[in-house]
Design a protein around this motif. Structure first.
Motif, mmCIF file in Angstrom:
data_model
loop_
_atom_site.group_PDB
_atom_site.id
_atom_site.type_symbol
_atom_site.label_atom_id
_atom_site.label_comp_id
_atom_site.label_asym_id
_atom_site.label_seq_id
_atom_site.Cartn_x
_atom_site.Cartn_y
_atom_site.Cartn_z
ATOM 1 N N HIS A 1 -0.863 -4.542 6.030
ATOM 2 C CA HIS A 1 -1.882 -3.970 6.268
ATOM 3 C C HIS A 1 -3.129 -4.801 5.421
ATOM 4 N N GLU A 2 -2.870 -5.949 4.191
ATOM 5 C CA GLU A 2 -3.579 -5.761 3.524
ATOM 6 C C GLU A 2 -3.227 -7.316 3.050
ATOM 7 N N GLU B 1 -8.745 -5.558 1.749
ATOM 8 C CA GLU B 1 -8.939 -4.494 2.652
ATOM 9 C C GLU B 1 -8.860 -2.831 1.761
ATOM 10 N N CYS C 1 0.893 -1.228 0.188
ATOM 11 C CA CYS C 1 0.061 -0.081 -0.034
ATOM 12 C C CYS C 1 0.870 1.147 0.011
HETATM 13 ZN ZN LIG Z 1 -3.763 -0.249 2.839
#
Ligand SMILES: [Zn+2]
Ligand SMILES: [Zn+2]
Length: 352
Positions: free
Chosen positions: A69-70, A156, A42
């Motif tokens: 976080h993905e 996400e 990201c």
């Molecule tokens: Zn992200």
């Protein structure tokens, strides 16, 4: 490597990340340990690595940070209190972890938890540039068999873009304009078409990336390095302007143009961080046009909602994945960002 350890990447300072052998998380109580299969890179991860993230400057993201976080993966082990999952289940998760103990958590209102932590970012819950993730059962969801691990890791970012459309009714007569040809921009174009916008226009600065907007759902693209996007949007809407603009680029000029290209009573949803305060924003046209300006950063419930759309929508999001990089060499993506910039939309880290 022993069964008790795993490899994980931690950011230690501006432009310094290390892949290290660390203790593997354990599945106790309501926790699951999940073998990570895919991690999406990201823009936030890139800005945590370089130190440019405004969250770092404000002290909300602390370094060292185990970021990422993905992701999607397969359950390896479950704690004794877990009831809905078993080893071998394909899963994805929320991008936050609530405390599970306070009054808000008790009524299932996790976003109001006083001790909420974000996966891989603010008050960092250990992130997914790691071979294993530990997550409480309440934040884990099963990944339907018809969706690939790549799609699982796209849930996400899609759950962030999803907020841009809340409270918006798009019809065959509506024009939705997306600023930005990155992953969130492409996902927003995909959602705009899914929600029924008659015309979806993507504005960006890279012809090769803009081309990829067509299979996702775009009807037209504008390269605003070559054309005046505001004029072109007015042309394509018979002078009316866009009903919805989703600003995903994080450029001040894009927000300014968005205000000038939105129809009266239209809406601008902002799904990007600017990493600084902005100056040159024309507020009077916004007020005069009765335009709504809304921030969108994702919330509880979005991830399963997006997963459902992925299952229902015959248009696949996977064309936005421009790179697959093995986990062993993932630090290269951060250390050599310019090498990827001209072509990348979504970079996927593969763990097998
Ligand atoms: Zn992200
Ligand atoms: Zn709580």
């Amino acid at each position: 490597m022993s069964k008790e350890t795993m490899k994980a990447v931690t950011v230690y300072g501006p432009s310094l990340a290390k892949m290290e052998v660390v203790p593997k998380p354990r599945a106790t109580g309501d926790m699951l340990v999940i073998k990570v299969k895919r991690t999406g890179v990201c823009a936030t991860d890139l800005s945590i690595f370089t130190g440019e993230s405004s969250f770092i400057r404000r002290g909300e993201i602390k370094i060292p940070c185990r970021f990422g976080h993905e992701w999607a993966g397969v359950v390896e082990s479950v704690g004794e209190a877990v009831t809905k999952f078993k080893p071998g289940d394909r899963v994805y998760s929320d991008n936050f972890v609530s405390c599970g103990k306070c009054a808000a958590c008790a009524r299932g209102d996790y976003m109001s938890c006083g001790d909420i932590r974000s996966v891989g970012t603010i008050k960092c819950w250990d992130g997914c540039y790691a071979e294993y993730m530990q997550m409480p059962e309440r934040h884990v969801f099963s990944l339907p068999n018809e969706l690939s691990m790549d799609e699982g890791a796209l849930i996400e970012p899609a759950s962030i873009a999803y907020d841009a459309f809340k409270g918006v009714a798009l019809t065959e007569k509506s024009t939705a304009v997306i600023y930005g040809n990155g992953a969130i921009g492409m996902i927003s174009a995909w959602l705009a078409k899914y929600y029924g916008a008659g015309q979806v226009i993507v504005v960006g600065r890279n012809d090769e990336k803009l081309k990829l907007a067509y299979p996702i759902g775009a009807d037209a693209v504008i390269n605003n390095k070559k054309e005046d996007a505001v004029l072109r949007i007015r042309e394509l809407t018979n002078g009316r302007g866009a009903d919805l603009i989703v600003e995903t680029s994080g450029a001040e000029s894009a927000l300014r143009d968005s205000i000038l290209a939105t129809a009266r009573y239209g809406r601008i949803s902002i799904v990007s961080f600017y990493e600084r305060d902005l100056n040159n924003i024309p507020m009077d046209p916004l007020v005069h046009g009765c335009i709504s300006l809304v921030g969108a950063a994702g919330c509880d419930g979005n991830a399963p909602a997006v997963c459902k759309i992925m299952c229902e929508n015959p248009v696949k999001l996977t064309p936005i994945i421009t790179h697959h990089i093995p986990f062993e060499s993932c630090i290269d993506v951060f250390e050599n960002q310019p090498k990827y910039n001209s072509e990348k939309i979504k970079i996927m880290i593969d763990f097998d």
